[in-house]
Scaffold this motif. Structure first.
Motif, PDB file in Angstrom:
ATOM      1  N   ILE A 126       0.858  -1.180   0.000  1.00 51.07           N
ATOM      2  CA  ILE A 126       0.000   0.000   0.000  1.00 51.07           C
ATOM      3  C   ILE A 126       0.895   1.231   0.000  1.00 51.07           C
ATOM      4  O   ILE A 126       1.758   1.386   0.858  1.00 51.07           O
ATOM      5  CB  ILE A 126      -0.921   0.027   1.241  1.00 51.07           C
ATOM      6  N   VAL A 127       0.712   2.101  -0.998  1.00 55.63           N
ATOM      7  CA  VAL A 127       1.568   3.278  -1.122  1.00 55.63           C
ATOM      8  C   VAL A 127       0.871   4.573  -0.717  1.00 55.63           C
ATOM      9  O   VAL A 127       1.518   5.612  -0.630  1.00 55.63           O
ATOM     10  CB  VAL A 127       2.158   3.407  -2.549  1.00 55.63           C
ATOM     11  N   GLY A 128      -0.437   4.526  -0.481  1.00 59.96           N
ATOM     12  CA  GLY A 128      -1.118   5.738  -0.037  1.00 59.96           C
ATOM     13  C   GLY A 128      -2.625   5.636  -0.165  1.00 59.96           C
ATOM     14  O   GLY A 128      -3.162   4.654  -0.659  1.00 59.96           O
ATOM     15  N   ARG A 129      -3.282   6.682   0.306  1.00 61.22           N
ATOM     16  CA  ARG A 129      -4.738   6.768   0.198  1.00 61.22           C
ATOM     17  C   ARG A 129      -5.119   7.249  -1.192  1.00 61.22           C
ATOM     18  O   ARG A 129      -4.410   8.032  -1.804  1.00 61.22           O
ATOM     19  CB  ARG A 129      -5.278   7.755   1.230  1.00 61.22           C
ATOM     20  N   PHE A 130      -6.271   6.794  -1.664  1.00 62.97           N
ATOM     21  CA  PHE A 130      -6.806   7.273  -2.927  1.00 62.97           C
ATOM     22  C   PHE A 130      -7.934   8.238  -2.596  1.00 62.97           C
ATOM     23  O   PHE A 130      -9.083   7.849  -2.419  1.00 62.97           O
ATOM     24  CB  PHE A 130      -7.301   6.103  -3.785  1.00 62.97           C
ATOM     25  N   SER A 131      -7.594   9.512  -2.475  1.00 59.26           N
ATOM     26  CA  SER A 131      -8.535  10.548  -2.066  1.00 59.26           C
ATOM     27  C   SER A 131      -9.198  11.189  -3.289  1.00 59.26           C
ATOM     28  O   SER A 131      -8.834  10.914  -4.432  1.00 59.26           O
ATOM     29  CB  SER A 131      -7.792  11.612  -1.260  1.00 59.26           C
ATOM     30  N   ARG A 132     -10.147  12.095  -3.018  1.00 60.50           N
ATOM     31  CA  ARG A 132     -10.770  12.846  -4.115  1.00 60.50           C
ATOM     32  C   ARG A 132      -9.732  13.649  -4.881  1.00 60.50           C
ATOM     33  O   ARG A 132      -9.760  13.701  -6.107  1.00 60.50           O
ATOM     34  CB  ARG A 132     -11.850  13.774  -3.569  1.00 60.50           C
ATOM     35  N   ALA A 133      -8.823  14.280  -4.154  1.00 63.73           N
ATOM     36  CA  ALA A 133      -7.793  15.099  -4.810  1.00 63.73           C
ATOM     37  C   ALA A 133      -6.894  14.245  -5.696  1.00 63.73           C
ATOM     38  O   ALA A 133      -6.570  14.631  -6.821  1.00 63.73           O
ATOM     39  CB  ALA A 133      -6.963  15.828  -3.751  1.00 63.73           C
ATOM     40  N   ARG A 134      -6.493  13.090  -5.191  1.00 63.58           N
ATOM     41  CA  ARG A 134      -5.623  12.213  -5.982  1.00 63.58           C
ATOM     42  C   ARG A 134      -6.369  11.696  -7.212  1.00 63.58           C
ATOM     43  O   ARG A 134      -5.798  11.577  -8.296  1.00 63.58           O
ATOM     44  CB  ARG A 134      -5.138  11.065  -5.117  1.00 63.58           C
ATOM     45  N   SER A 135      -7.649  11.378  -7.055  1.00 63.39           N
ATOM     46  CA  SER A 135      -8.460  10.911  -8.166  1.00 63.39           C
ATOM     47  C   SER A 135      -8.606  12.002  -9.230  1.00 63.39           C
ATOM     48  O   SER A 135      -8.487  11.742 -10.425  1.00 63.39           O
ATOM     49  CB  SER A 135      -9.829  10.475  -7.651  1.00 63.39           C
ATOM     50  N   ALA A 136      -8.864  13.224  -8.779  1.00 61.09           N
ATOM     51  CA  ALA A 136      -8.988  14.345  -9.717  1.00 61.09           C
ATOM     52  C   ALA A 136      -7.659  14.613 -10.418  1.00 61.09           C
ATOM     53  O   ALA A 136      -7.626  14.871 -11.630  1.00 61.09           O
ATOM     54  CB  ALA A 136      -9.462  15.592  -8.980  1.00 61.09           C
ATOM     55  N   ALA A 137      -6.555  14.544  -9.686  1.00 57.05           N
ATOM     56  CA  ALA A 137      -5.235  14.792 -10.284  1.00 57.05           C
ATOM     57  C   ALA A 137      -4.885  13.720 -11.311  1.00 57.05           C
ATOM     58  O   ALA A 137      -4.362  14.025 -12.388  1.00 57.05           O
ATOM     59  CB  ALA A 137      -4.171  14.850  -9.191  1.00 57.05           C
ATOM     60  N   ALA A 138      -5.177  12.453 -10.992  1.00 59.89           N
ATOM     61  CA  ALA A 138      -4.900  11.376 -11.949  1.00 59.89           C
ATOM     62  C   ALA A 138      -5.746  11.549 -13.204  1.00 59.89           C
ATOM     63  O   ALA A 138      -5.255  11.394 -14.330  1.00 59.89           O
ATOM     64  CB  ALA A 138      -5.176  10.019 -11.297  1.00 59.89           C
ATOM     65  N   GLY A 139      -7.019  11.890 -13.040  1.00 54.98           N
ATOM     66  CA  GLY A 139      -7.892  12.127 -14.189  1.00 54.98           C
ATOM     67  C   GLY A 139      -7.428  13.321 -15.007  1.00 54.98           C
ATOM     68  O   GLY A 139      -7.439  13.286 -16.233  1.00 54.98           O
ATOM     69  N   ALA A 140      -6.994  14.381 -14.324  1.00 55.54           N
ATOM     70  CA  ALA A 140      -6.508  15.571 -15.028  1.00 55.54           C
ATOM     71  C   ALA A 140      -5.258  15.259 -15.832  1.00 55.54           C
ATOM     72  O   ALA A 140      -5.095  15.729 -16.961  1.00 55.54           O
ATOM     73  CB  ALA A 140      -6.239  16.696 -14.030  1.00 55.54           C
ATOM     74  N   GLY A 141      -4.379  14.456 -15.266  1.00 56.26           N
ATOM     75  CA  GLY A 141      -3.155  14.081 -15.988  1.00 56.26           C
ATOM     76  C   GLY A 141      -3.457  13.289 -17.245  1.00 56.26           C
ATOM     77  O   GLY A 141      -2.908  13.570 -18.326  1.00 56.26           O
ATOM     78  N   THR A 142      -4.320  12.317 -17.119  1.00 59.25           N
ATOM     79  CA  THR A 142      -4.701  11.513 -18.281  1.00 59.25           C
ATOM     80  C   THR A 142      -5.427  12.372 -19.308  1.00 59.25           C
ATOM     81  O   THR A 142      -5.151  12.292 -20.512  1.00 59.25           O
ATOM     82  CB  THR A 142      -5.604  10.345 -17.841  1.00 59.25           C
ATOM     83  N   GLY A 143      -6.352  13.204 -18.840  1.00 64.42           N
ATOM     84  CA  GLY A 143      -7.091  14.082 -19.748  1.00 64.42           C
ATOM     85  C   GLY A 143      -6.189  15.090 -20.446  1.00 64.42           C
ATOM     86  O   GLY A 143      -6.413  15.436 -21.607  1.00 64.42           O
ATOM     87  N   ALA A 144      -5.161  15.568 -19.748  1.00 60.24           N
ATOM     88  CA  ALA A 144      -4.229  16.531 -20.347  1.00 60.24           C
ATOM     89  C   ALA A 144      -3.510  15.920 -21.543  1.00 60.24           C
ATOM     90  O   ALA A 144      -3.387  16.551 -22.603  1.00 60.24           O
ATOM     91  CB  ALA A 144      -3.230  17.013 -19.298  1.00 60.24           C
ATOM     92  N   TRP A 145      -3.018  14.676 -21.382  1.00 60.11           N
ATOM     93  CA  TRP A 145      -2.333  14.023 -22.503  1.00 60.11           C
ATOM     94  C   TRP A 145      -3.283  13.808 -23.675  1.00 60.11           C
ATOM     95  O   TRP A 145      -2.931  14.069 -24.827  1.00 60.11           O
ATOM     96  CB  TRP A 145      -1.748  12.675 -22.066  1.00 60.11           C
ATOM     97  N   PHE A 146      -4.487  13.348 -23.380  1.00 60.39           N
ATOM     98  CA  PHE A 146      -5.454  13.108 -24.445  1.00 60.39           C
ATOM     99  C   PHE A 146      -5.842  14.427 -25.122  1.00 60.39           C
ATOM    100  O   PHE A 146      -5.893  14.524 -26.358  1.00 60.39           O
ATOM    101  CB  PHE A 146      -6.690  12.395 -23.893  1.00 60.39           C
ATOM    102  N   GLY A 147      -6.104  15.455 -24.313  1.00 63.08           N
ATOM    103  CA  GLY A 147      -6.473  16.761 -24.877  1.00 63.08           C
ATOM    104  C   GLY A 147      -5.351  17.364 -25.705  1.00 63.08           C
ATOM    105  O   GLY A 147      -5.600  17.969 -26.751  1.00 63.08           O
ATOM    106  N   LEU A 148      -4.114  17.230 -25.249  1.00 62.46           N
ATOM    107  CA  LEU A 148      -2.960  17.742 -26.005  1.00 62.46           C
ATOM    108  C   LEU A 148      -2.856  17.037 -27.353  1.00 62.46           C
ATOM    109  O   LEU A 148      -2.636  17.679 -28.391  1.00 62.46           O
ATOM    110  CB  LEU A 148      -1.681  17.557 -25.200  1.00 62.46           C
ATOM    111  N   MET A 149      -3.036  15.716 -27.360  1.00 65.05           N
ATOM    112  CA  MET A 149      -2.952  14.966 -28.607  1.00 65.05           C
ATOM    113  C   MET A 149      -4.064  15.397 -29.571  1.00 65.05           C
ATOM    114  O   MET A 149      -3.804  15.653 -30.749  1.00 65.05           O
ATOM    115  CB  MET A 149      -3.066  13.465 -28.327  1.00 65.05           C
ATOM    116  N   VAL A 150      -5.291  15.513 -29.068  1.00 67.54           N
ATOM    117  CA  VAL A 150      -6.407  15.925 -29.926  1.00 67.54           C
ATOM    118  C   VAL A 150      -6.182  17.347 -30.428  1.00 67.54           C
ATOM    119  O   VAL A 150      -6.392  17.644 -31.611  1.00 67.54           O
ATOM    120  CB  VAL A 150      -7.753  15.797 -29.168  1.00 67.54           C
TER     121      VAL A 150
END
Length: 162
Positions: A51-75
């Motif tokens: 276990i490396v940490g808690r999966f909080s709302r902030a971490r979930s939003a940050a992970a989604g933002a990171g993935t969305g940023a790459w996809f949005g940049l490519m598009v």
């Protein structure tokens, strides 16, 4: 279950870690041994989850933002390259990055909210590990491999079990 090749091989050394078994095979290779006639088999496998940490709302939003940023940049870059009315490439790419980040963060928060109860509200790293690793060699060359590995054990200051 052992493969046909593994069934026709003999254990020439047993090691507590995969790295030590790889080091033994590397030693064989360095000494001109035909390593294509060897193999490494892990025994008594188990799944270890760290276990490396808690999966909080902030971490979930940050992970989604990171993935969305790459996809949005490519598009955005594809739109800027292939659509003549879209404007300057840099502006379209940055717009895609920003919108992708926003949509990704929202999607991450929605995914977090839809996770039932307390299930998977932590971040973990999984690995399959073995209690021991055996170096195998074809029967015809097993004695040569064993003798080389005994020398390797003396040089490394470790013990070799078979």
């Amino acid at each position: 279950m052992l493969t046909d090749t593994a069934e026709h091989r003999t254990v020439v050394g047993t090691y507590p870690t995969h790295e030590q078994a790889q080091d033994a095979v590397a030693f064989l290779a360095d000494n001109g041994f035909p390593v294509q006639r060897t193999g490494i088999v892990g025994s008594d496998l188990r799944l270890v989850e760290t276990i490396v940490g808690r999966f909080s709302r902030a971490r979930s939003a940050a992970a989604g933002a990171g993935t969305g940023a790459w996809f949005g940049l490519m598009v955005g870059m594809l739109m800027g390259l292939f659509s003549p009315q879209s404007g300057p490439l840099l502006g379209v790419a940055l717009g895609g990055l920003v919108y992708g980040s926003l949509f990704g963060a929202v999607f991450g928060l929605i995914s977090y909210a839809l996770t039932p109860g307390r299930r998977r509200r932590f971040v973990a790293r999984s690995a399959v590990v073995a209690d021991r690793y055996e170096v195998l060699a074809d029967h015809a060359v097993a004695d040569d491999a064993r003798n080389l590995l005994i020398k390797h054990g003396w040089r490394a200051g470790s013990t070799l079990t078979s």
